[in-house]
Design a protein around this motif. Structure first.
Motif, PDB file in Angstrom:
ATOM      1  N   GLY A  33      51.888  39.154  15.011  1.00  0.00           N
ATOM      2  CA  GLY A  33      51.838  39.431  13.461  1.00  0.00           C
ATOM      3  C   GLY A  33      51.323  40.625  13.470  1.00  0.00           C
ATOM      4  N   SER A  34      50.529  40.935  12.361  1.00  0.00           N
ATOM      5  CA  SER A  34      49.744  42.243  12.336  1.00  0.00           C
ATOM      6  C   SER A  34      48.416  41.993  12.213  1.00  0.00           C
ATOM      7  N   GLU A  35      47.945  40.881  12.916  1.00  0.00           N
ATOM      8  CA  GLU A  35      46.658  40.537  12.884  1.00  0.00           C
ATOM      9  C   GLU A  35      45.662  41.775  13.600  1.00  0.00           C
ATOM     10  N   THR A  36      46.312  42.266  14.664  1.00  0.00           N
ATOM     11  CA  THR A  36      45.516  43.222  15.201  1.00  0.00           C
ATOM     12  C   THR A  36      45.370  44.481  14.247  1.00  0.00           C
ATOM     13  N   ALA A  37      46.489  44.875  13.485  1.00  0.00           N
ATOM     14  CA  ALA A  37      46.194  45.774  12.642  1.00  0.00           C
ATOM     15  C   ALA A  37      45.049  45.604  11.505  1.00  0.00           C
ATOM     16  N   TRP A  38      44.896  44.446  11.341  1.00  0.00           N
ATOM     17  CA  TRP A  38      43.934  44.276  10.370  1.00  0.00           C
ATOM     18  C   TRP A  38      42.499  44.464  10.794  1.00  0.00           C
ATOM     19  N   LEU A  39      42.440  43.867  12.151  1.00  0.00           N
ATOM     20  CA  LEU A  39      41.451  43.747  13.119  1.00  0.00           C
ATOM     21  C   LEU A  39      40.761  45.302  13.255  1.00  0.00           C
ATOM     22  N   ALA A  40      41.753  46.206  13.454  1.00  0.00           N
ATOM     23  CA  ALA A  40      41.482  47.471  13.753  1.00  0.00           C
ATOM     24  C   ALA A  40      40.894  48.269  12.427  1.00  0.00           C
ATOM     25  N   LEU A  41      41.546  47.559  11.134  1.00  0.00           N
ATOM     26  CA  LEU A  41      41.033  48.284   9.826  1.00  0.00           C
ATOM     27  C   LEU A  41      39.540  47.659   9.800  1.00  0.00           C
ATOM     28  N   ILE A  42      39.260  46.331  10.178  1.00  0.00           N
ATOM     29  CA  ILE A  42      37.843  46.128  10.221  1.00  0.00           C
ATOM     30  C   ILE A  42      36.925  46.959  11.128  1.00  0.00           C
ATOM     31  N   GLY A  43      37.288  47.324  12.185  1.00  0.00           N
ATOM     32  CA  GLY A  43      36.592  47.973  12.989  1.00  0.00           C
ATOM     33  C   GLY A  43      36.349  49.515  12.567  1.00  0.00           C
ATOM     34  N   LEU A  44      37.368  49.893  11.912  1.00  0.00           N
ATOM     35  CA  LEU A  44      37.481  51.232  11.262  1.00  0.00           C
ATOM     36  C   LEU A  44      36.145  51.392  10.246  1.00  0.00           C
ATOM     37  N   ALA A  45      36.364  50.139   9.466  1.00  0.00           N
ATOM     38  CA  ALA A  45      35.471  50.094   8.259  1.00  0.00           C
ATOM     39  C   ALA A  45      33.902  49.981   8.582  1.00  0.00           C
ATOM     40  N   ILE A  46      33.534  49.282   9.695  1.00  0.00           N
ATOM     41  CA  ILE A  46      32.238  49.217  10.313  1.00  0.00           C
ATOM     42  C   ILE A  46      31.900  50.422  10.505  1.00  0.00           C
ATOM     43  N   THR A  47      32.942  51.313  11.393  1.00  0.00           N
ATOM     44  CA  THR A  47      32.547  52.635  11.757  1.00  0.00           C
ATOM     45  C   THR A  47      32.227  53.391  10.766  1.00  0.00           C
ATOM     46  N   GLY A  48      33.230  53.392   9.729  1.00  0.00           N
ATOM     47  CA  GLY A  48      32.704  54.108   8.424  1.00  0.00           C
ATOM     48  C   GLY A  48      31.491  53.931   7.717  1.00  0.00           C
ATOM     49  N   PHE A  49      31.046  52.719   7.787  1.00  0.00           N
ATOM     50  CA  PHE A  49      29.857  52.233   7.260  1.00  0.00           C
ATOM     51  C   PHE A  49      28.590  52.808   8.014  1.00  0.00           C
ATOM     52  N   PHE A  50      28.653  52.937   9.487  1.00  0.00           N
ATOM     53  CA  PHE A  50      27.701  53.470  10.262  1.00  0.00           C
ATOM     54  C   PHE A  50      27.861  55.066  10.233  1.00  0.00           C
ATOM     55  N   LEU A  51      28.928  55.772  10.112  1.00  0.00           N
ATOM     56  CA  LEU A  51      28.947  56.953   9.820  1.00  0.00           C
ATOM     57  C   LEU A  51      28.283  57.618   8.559  1.00  0.00           C
ATOM     58  N   MET A  52      28.478  56.768   7.477  1.00  0.00           N
ATOM     59  CA  MET A  52      27.855  57.100   6.253  1.00  0.00           C
ATOM     60  C   MET A  52      26.292  57.118   6.219  1.00  0.00           C
ATOM     61  N   GLN A  53      25.662  56.406   7.330  1.00  0.00           N
ATOM     62  CA  GLN A  53      23.990  56.399   7.335  1.00  0.00           C
ATOM     63  C   GLN A  53      23.753  57.650   8.191  1.00  0.00           C
ATOM     64  N   GLU A  54      24.553  57.939   9.044  1.00  0.00           N
ATOM     65  CA  GLU A  54      24.249  59.372   9.955  1.00  0.00           C
ATOM     66  C   GLU A  54      23.588  60.469   9.188  1.00  0.00           C
ATOM     67  N   PRO A  55      24.112  60.932   8.143  1.00  0.00           N
ATOM     68  CA  PRO A  55      23.532  62.184   7.596  1.00  0.00           C
ATOM     69  C   PRO A  55      22.248  62.283   7.315  1.00  0.00           C
ATOM     70  N   ALA A  56      21.696  61.091   7.201  1.00  0.00           N
ATOM     71  CA  ALA A  56      20.362  60.796   6.567  1.00  0.00           C
ATOM     72  C   ALA A  56      19.373  61.297   7.961  1.00  0.00           C
ATOM     73  N   ALA A  57      19.927  61.139   9.224  1.00  0.00           N
ATOM     74  CA  ALA A  57      19.245  61.441  10.382  1.00  0.00           C
ATOM     75  C   ALA A  57      19.054  63.101  10.499  1.00  0.00           C
ATOM     76  N   GLY A  58      19.859  63.663   9.874  1.00  0.00           N
ATOM     77  CA  GLY A  58      19.741  65.346  10.188  1.00  0.00           C
ATOM     78  C   GLY A  58      20.487  65.756  11.213  1.00  0.00           C
ATOM     79  N   THR A  59      19.923  66.917  11.872  1.00  0.00           N
ATOM     80  CA  THR A  59      20.607  67.345  12.965  1.00  0.00           C
ATOM     81  C   THR A  59      20.120  67.204  14.206  1.00  0.00           C
ATOM     82  N   ASN A  60      20.641  66.447  15.073  1.00  0.00           N
ATOM     83  CA  ASN A  60      20.359  66.172  16.177  1.00  0.00           C
ATOM     84  C   ASN A  60      21.317  66.345  17.569  1.00  0.00           C
ATOM     85  N   SER A  61      20.612  66.544  18.963  1.00  0.00           N
ATOM     86  CA  SER A  61      21.448  66.754  19.831  1.00  0.00           C
ATOM     87  C   SER A  61      20.927  65.579  20.900  1.00  0.00           C
TER      88      SER A  61
END
Lengths: 499, 102
Positions: free
Chosen positions: A36-64
């Motif tokens: 079915g399309s279960e894997t597609a929805w799983l991928a979307l969930i993974g991408l959503a979590i990635t987006g959540f973490f990505l939104m928290q990153e700018p607060a940390a400033g510029t890092n190497s």
């Protein structure tokens, strides 16, 4: 040491999430037998979590992080958002693509590879070490070789993927040779160390230029700039259209991010003043931007001229995307913060209009089974909504005023004129005029030619229309109200290690 | 590097690289094209190792490890693609793989 690693791991959350999603998808695909399309929805969930973490990153400033392997800064986060958004759209497109469902295929691997492709592009945006650059480029490339040939029983798909793998391997070989020369000259492989050694003087300028040109071959292949563009039309035509759309937006964005970071950090001369205006001085006055200017003029002229003769809309859009890579290179040529901001603005605009154009082509191909421009005759009467949407996207790609494409071009040309590159601005404007010709050919077929008498009206499902509107509305709105976008782009040019 | 000057390594790697590039451009069998690509990558490895010994740091050697691993992955994918194509067309000659032009 330990502190640095913990700090680094914390800032690497989005990439870690993608890696975990990749593994989960593979395992789930093995366990779940029902296709079915279960894997597609799983991928979307993974991408959503990635987006959540990505939104928290700018607060940390510029890092190497990881000892100058990888930079997490506003510049890379901006590109990561574009890449993430394109992957989400592509998963949504894939759910509706008929092309992927003609055979009962295991689509779990398809989504897993989409995630690994995204991971590779995320790493490209921040790579600040030649080893990291090479590895992330290869992760992106190898995933896209497989995806381009995913419909492997189709002749054109397997041919596309073979051409892709040969061109890709040759240009990464050229790039590696450039890397080895640069390492031989400086003894360093992180771009900050390279910059430091180059600034100390005492390196052979001819060798640096040769190494630089060879490395540009690697970048040029990723962004499909002119002498390295030969794979683009064939791969774009043969690959499944969802993958074509992803390659034309996301992997181009990742290539540009890596190229701008490489040039800005390793060839910058920090001792020269006059940085108040936001322009960069290159070390020892060698004008890299002259080479880039020639590549960019060649790229857009070739893309636009060859597009005129295309009869397959997918191939036409491939040449148009080559031309757009040329316009975006213009923003790099001026070597100023203004130019980079213009490239960032252009990418947001390009994301909406190019994905939209490919999506409409996919919707029509789902119904008619062909991407030929002849199939678009009378489409305006068979399906007014989709035709109007395609009109908006194509006009935006041309850069006609009320659309978002105009804003993107406006900022690029403004940056060129402020930096006194008048002949380049004129070349770019002339190219836009040429591009109008072949885009209008499609519009003429849709609205001014009668449809086959036997042709029925085409209707589309509600989710399809919703996705179409998600792409059309910003394409118009960003053309009218672009203040926040410009401010966000101008705030996103800060990179680790340069001012 | 016991006595052999760096120049020798650099020239040998440049020659190998050129042979690889010329092979890619002139050979028509997809598998030989892949072998030529491997030659290009190995010439890069040679120059990286030589520079690494010259500079007295290990960065170049670490790069070589990664290049070898990635080259293996790339060859695996490339050969799989050649097999998929061979099933469709019964040929690995690049001149006959031409349904898409200009």
């Amino acid at each position: 040491m330990l502190e640095q690693i913990i700090h680094s791991v914390n800032l690497l959350k989005p990439e870690t999430t993608l890696a975990i999603t990749f593994c989960v998808l593979l395992v789930v695909d093995l366990i779940v037998k029902k296709r079915g399309s279960e894997t597609a929805w799983l991928a979307l969930i993974g991408l959503a979590i990635t987006g959540f973490f990505l939104m928290q990153e700018p607060a940390a400033g510029t890092n190497s992080i990881f000892f100058n392997m990888f930079a997490v800064d506003a510049f890379s986060i901006f590109f990561k958002f574009i890449i993430l958004a394109s992957t989400v759209m592509i998963v949504l497109f894939s759910l509706q693509s008929n092309e992927l469902k003609t055979k009962r295929r295991a689509l779990g691997e398809y989504y897993a590879l989409l995630i690994s492709l995204t991971l590779g592009m995320f790493l490209m945006t921040g790579a600040s070490n030649l080893l990291m650059m090479y590895l992330s480029l290869e992760l992106t490339s190898i995933s896209s070789y497989i995806l381009a040939g995913y419909t492997k029983d189709a002749d054109d798909s397997s041919e596309a993927s073979l051409k892709y793998v040969i061109y890709g391997a040759v240009s990464s070989g050229l790039m590696l040779y450039g890397i080895s020369i640069l390492y031989g000259l400086t003894g360093a492989i992180d771009i900050y160390g390279i910059n430091k050694t180059l600034m100390m003087g005492d390196v052979n300028m001819v060798a640096v230029v040769i190494a630089g040109i060879l490395i540009v071959a690697g970048f040029g292949y990723k962004i499909s700039a002119a002498p390295f563009h030969f794979w683009t039309p064939d791969v774009y035509e043969g690959a499944p259209i969802t993958i074509t759309a992803l390659l034309s937006v996301a992997s181009k964005a990742a290539g540009f991010a890596m190229m701008i970071r490489f040039f800005k950090v390793s060839f910058l001369d920090p001792t020269v003043g006059n940085l108040s205006f936001g322009s960069w001085a290159l070390f020892r006055g060698f004008e890299w931007n002259q080479i880039l200017a020639m590549i960019s003029v060649l790229t857009m002229t070739l893309g636009n001229l060859v597009a005129i003769w295309q009869d397959n809309l997918k191939r036409l859009l491939a040449y148009s995307s080559i031309a757009h890579a040329g316009y975006m290179l213009l923003g790099v040529v001026v070597l100023s913060n203004e130019g980079v901001a213009a490239v960032l603005i252009y990418f947001v605009v390009y994301f909406f209009m190019n994905l939209g154009a490919f999506y409409t082509v996919m919707l029509v191909a789902n119904k008619t089974g062909s991407e030929d421009i002849k199939e678009y005759k009378g489409l305006g009467y068979r399906s007014p909504l989709v035709s109007v949407a395609l009109t908006v996207f194509l006009l935006s790609l041309t850069g006609v005023p009320p659309t978002a494409g105009f804003v993107g071009k406006l900022y690029i040309f403004a940056a060129l004129i402020n930096a006194k590159w008048f002949w380049l601005a004129i070349a770019g404007a002339l190219n836009s005029v040429v591009s109008l010709y072949y885009y209008v050919r499609v519009l003429r077929n849709m609205f001014l030619r009668p449809a086959d008498p036997s042709a029925q009206p085409i209707s589309f499902s509600v989710p399809q229309i919703v996705i179409l509107l998600i792409l059309v509305i910003p394409t118009i709105l960003l053309g009218l109200y672009f203040g926040p976008l410009v401010e966000y782009a101008q705030a996103s040019i800060s990179m680790f290690g340069v001012h | 590097m016991s006595g052999i000057p760096l120049n020798y390594f650099v020239f040998l790697s440049a020659i190998l690289f050129t042979i690889g590039v010329v092979g890619v451009l002139t050979r028509r069998n997809a598998i030989i094209v892949f072998m030529c690509i491997e030659l290009m990558l190995n010439s890069v490895n040679l120059s990286l190792v030589a520079f690494s010994a010259f500079h007295g740091n290990t960065r170049g050697q670490i790069l070589v490890f990664f290049v070898m691993a990635v080259a293996a992955a790339e060859a695996a994918v490339g050969l799989a693609i050649i097999i998929a194509l061979f099933r469709n067309k019964q040929t690995v000659n690049i001149d006959e793989i031409n349904i898409m032009k200009w």
